[in-house]
Scaffold this active site. Structure first.
Site, PDB file in Angstrom:
ATOM      1  N   CYS A   1       6.453  -6.485  -0.718  1.00 18.97           N
ATOM      2  CA  CYS A   1       6.361  -5.052  -0.464  1.00 18.97           C
ATOM      3  C   CYS A   1       5.475  -4.772   0.750  1.00 18.97           C
ATOM      4  O   CYS A   1       5.893  -5.026   1.871  1.00 18.97           O
ATOM      5  CB  CYS A   1       5.906  -4.320  -1.728  1.00 18.97           C
ATOM      6  SG  CYS A   1       6.466  -2.607  -1.742  1.00 18.97           S
TER       7      CYS A   1
ATOM      8  N   HIS B   1       9.523  -6.226  -5.557  1.00 21.73           N
ATOM      9  CA  HIS B   1       8.469  -6.944  -6.285  1.00 21.73           C
ATOM     10  C   HIS B   1       9.068  -8.013  -7.193  1.00 21.73           C
ATOM     11  O   HIS B   1       9.262  -7.770  -8.392  1.00 21.73           O
ATOM     12  CB  HIS B   1       7.662  -5.952  -7.134  1.00 21.73           C
ATOM     13  CG  HIS B   1       6.808  -5.034  -6.318  1.00 21.73           C
ATOM     14  ND1 HIS B   1       5.558  -5.384  -5.873  1.00 21.73           N
ATOM     15  CD2 HIS B   1       7.045  -3.785  -5.856  1.00 21.73           C
ATOM     16  CE1 HIS B   1       5.043  -4.383  -5.173  1.00 21.73           C
ATOM     17  NE2 HIS B   1       5.930  -3.405  -5.143  1.00 21.73           N
TER      18      HIS B   1
ATOM     19  N   GLU C   1       7.707 -10.451  -8.460  1.00 16.50           N
ATOM     20  CA  GLU C   1       6.753 -10.909  -9.482  1.00 16.50           C
ATOM     21  C   GLU C   1       7.028 -10.295 -10.850  1.00 16.50           C
ATOM     22  O   GLU C   1       6.621 -10.845 -11.870  1.00 16.50           O
ATOM     23  CB  GLU C   1       5.305 -10.618  -9.046  1.00 16.50           C
ATOM     24  CG  GLU C   1       4.881  -9.148  -8.992  1.00 16.50           C
ATOM     25  CD  GLU C   1       5.137  -8.478  -7.647  1.00 16.50           C
ATOM     26  OE1 GLU C   1       6.048  -8.924  -6.915  1.00 16.50           O
ATOM     27  OE2 GLU C   1       4.439  -7.484  -7.332  1.00 16.50           O
TER      28      GLU C   1
HETATM   29  N1  GLN Z   1       2.496   1.392   0.645  1.00 12.96           N
HETATM   30  C1  GLN Z   1       3.776   0.824   0.899  1.00 12.96           C
HETATM   31  C2  GLN Z   1       4.910   1.793   0.619  1.00 12.96           C
HETATM   32  O1  GLN Z   1       4.728   2.757  -0.059  1.00 12.96           O
HETATM   33  C3  GLN Z   1       3.970  -0.452   0.105  1.00 12.96           C
HETATM   34  C4  GLN Z   1       4.062  -0.213  -1.361  1.00 12.96           C
HETATM   35  C5  GLN Z   1       3.865  -1.461  -2.169  1.00 12.96           C
HETATM   36  O2  GLN Z   1       3.406  -2.474  -1.661  1.00 12.96           O
HETATM   37  N2  GLN Z   1       4.171  -1.410  -3.442  1.00 12.96           N
HETATM   38  O3  GLN Z   1       6.000   1.591   1.074  1.00 12.96           O
END
Ligand code: GLN
Length: 537
Positions: A381, A507, A509
């Site tokens: 992310c 994600h 994970e």
């Molecule tokens: N802050 C970033 C976004 O909103 C990444 C979000 C995250 O890593 N979950 O796109």
């Protein structure tokens, strides 16, 4: 359908979630279909708006629900697939009750905690029971017995048990049995008092799970049995684990917790076959290989902020018969001291998700270090976004390249707000959330690891890769190995000329399990292992 309610006494952080999940593992391996539910007595509608300092990781489900991290344990320890019905907060209960009241559904009655709030809690148990199609529902009541805000939940489960009738409900109380050094003794009084509190409400636990640093002897068991009104065999010892949380199901099995529960719930089932679990444990406890992975984040000091990431790394290790030593690196320290000081000698670097500007430059430098030194890199992310910013700045020469999240006026906005987010002002459940399909490009490392052309991965973000920069990135060697099926959103990037540089907008994970590591984590650890071998030869 059968029901197990897990409550906690004396102190928080006892590992009630792990106990509930471990009971789930055992019952599933006895042939039952299980599902698990968490009650959180706080007033937030969900933990999505809470800081990691308050709450630890926010765990995301397929349906986009932002939930308590215990649901991560439930999914990792069992094969159940959870939905937003599986996490209930006081905030949600009150929201429903107040909406009902505004719609006139209570027909002029005074709306009260009992029966309206408690009925709503019972409804939610029944709805989940019906929709899950499970044989057993294990519900963990968050908080500690005696908390004011937990009372409606305890009252609701007491009533629920009465209505469900004997043989259908088991109450498991997880408590703390401290060892007092000065006296050289294990103390049972806190347990007695927390059970007394439960009994005051009308709940008599059937099983008492004693969390302890040292083994509890016969005498302690007898004392707890006598004063807490349970048979001595229902006093279950759950000592601090020696190596890994995945030992807990076997501990509970040794103490015959699952036999007792099956007896109480009148379930006649063969014992749980845990051989596969034991084999998995062997790989965690005595692995043949070893790697060191740096995780670069800003909540490094917190135990729970990157819970699923740490777990998934461990699973990647299991898949490679490899122990994973996690080196927690504070992104701000990299800003102060440079990346080399903190990342030198590591076999892999991982940058997890995150929000807000603090530490971002350190994460960018970590990605740069991994790219330039050919250290395996996995970006999750925000970890993909910083890798893109880094590449734009240092390979494409786009000075000042950034994400508009951190630098709204950047001359090179390589990461921008998603179109669908532009109109949104409300917080809470409004990000791009949950499982989304991702099309993988033939011949890429990602497609090879997944062994497929499609993936379905969980998201939680507002920003995305800016498509205006795709062509320039591609010319310079970035492979866009995963896209949303309409081709509009970049989901996965990798570098062709690198042993392993892979970063995703989602994600992974959240979908990893101890005996079924997520493919990206499996591949990442394999690459780290390979690097370690090369370095030492
Ligand atoms: N802050 C970033 C976004 O909103 C990444 C979000 C995250 O890593 N979950 O796109």
């Amino acid at each position: 359908m059968k029901f197990i309610f897990v409550t906690g006494g004396v102190i928080s952080s006892l590992g009630k979630g792990l106990t509930a999940a471990s009971l789930g593992t055992l019952l599933e391996n006895r042939g039952l279909k299980v599902t698990l539910q968490k009650f959180d007595p706080y007033l937030n509608v969900d933990p999505g708006t809470m800081s990691p300092f308050q709450h630890g990781e926010v765990y995301v489900l397929d349906d986009g629900a932002e939930t308590d991290l215990d649901l991560g344990h439930y999914e990792r320890f069992t094969s159940c697939k959870l939905t937003r019905l599986n996490n209930l907060t006081s905030g949600q209960v009150y929201q429903t009750v107040l909406n009902n009241e505004r719609q006139g559904k209570y027909l002029g009655k005074t709306v009260q905690v009992i029966p309206h709030v408690t009925d709503e809690i019972k409804n939610r148990i029944r709805t989940l029971a019906e929709q899950s199609g499970a044989d057993v529902l294990i519900t963990e009541v968050g908080g500690t017995t005696g908390d004011i805000e937990g009372l409606p939940f305890l009252e609701a489960i007491r009533e629920f048990a009465l209505e469900a009738g004997p043989g259908n409900v088991a109450f498991v109380h997880v408590t703390f049995v401290p060892f007092i050094k000065a006296a050289g003794e294990l103390k049972t009084k806190p347990t007695q008092q927390s059970v007394a509190k439960l009994r005051e409400i009308g709940i008599t636990p059937h099983l008492i799970v004693c969390r302890c640093e040292r083994a509890i002897n016969r005498e302690v068991r007898q004392k707890i049995s006598l004063f807490c009104n349970v048979p001595v065999e229902a006093v279950i010892e759950e000592q601090d684990v020696e190596h890994t949380i995945y030992e807990v199901p076997l501990m509970l099995q040794r103490e015959r917790a699952d036999d007792l529960i099956c007896g109480l719930l009148r379930l006649d089932l063969p014992p749980a076959d845990m051989r596969h679990w034991q084999e998995m444990l062997r790989k965690i406890i005595a692995p043949r290989h070893h790697v060191r992975i740096g995780v670069v984040g800003k909540y490094i000091g917190l135990q729970d902020a990157y819970k699923s990431v740490y777990e998934a790394l461990l699973h990647g290790g299991v898949a490679n018969d490899c122990g994973v030593e996690i080196v927690r690196v504070d992104a701000e320290q990299i800003e102060r001291d440079g990346a080399d000081k903190h990342l030198h000698g590591l076999d892999g670097v991982l940058v997890p998700g995150g929000f807000g500007e603090r530490g971002v430059e350190g994460k960018i430098r970590a990605a740069q270090f991994a790219r330039e030194h050919k250290v395996p890199y996995l970006g999750l992310c925000l970890g993909m976004q910083v890798a893109s910013i880094e590449f734009a700045r240092h390979v494409l020469g786009l000075e000042g390249a950034h994400s508009t999240e951190f630098a709204p006026d950047t001359p090179h906005p390589v990461i921008v707000l998603l179109d669908e987010q532009k109109k949104i002002t409300r917080k809470g459940g409004t990000m791009r959330l949950g499982a989304q399909p991702c099309q993988l490009k033939l011949g890429t490392r990602a497609a090879q690891l997944y062994g497929s052309f499609m993936a379905n991965e969980r998201h939680r973000h507002r920003y995305e890769f800016n498509n205006a920069y795709r062509a320039a990135f591609e010319r310079a060697g970035v492979v866009f190995s995963g896209l949303s099926p309409d081709g509009q959103l970049v989901e996965l990037i990798e570098l062709a000329e690198h042993p392993f540089f892979l970063a995703c907008q989602f994600h992974p994970e959240f979908l990893s399990k101890p005996h079924q590591a997520h493919p990206l984590f499996r591949g990442f650890i394999a690459a780290a292992l390979e690097r370690g071998r090369k370095q030492s030869s």
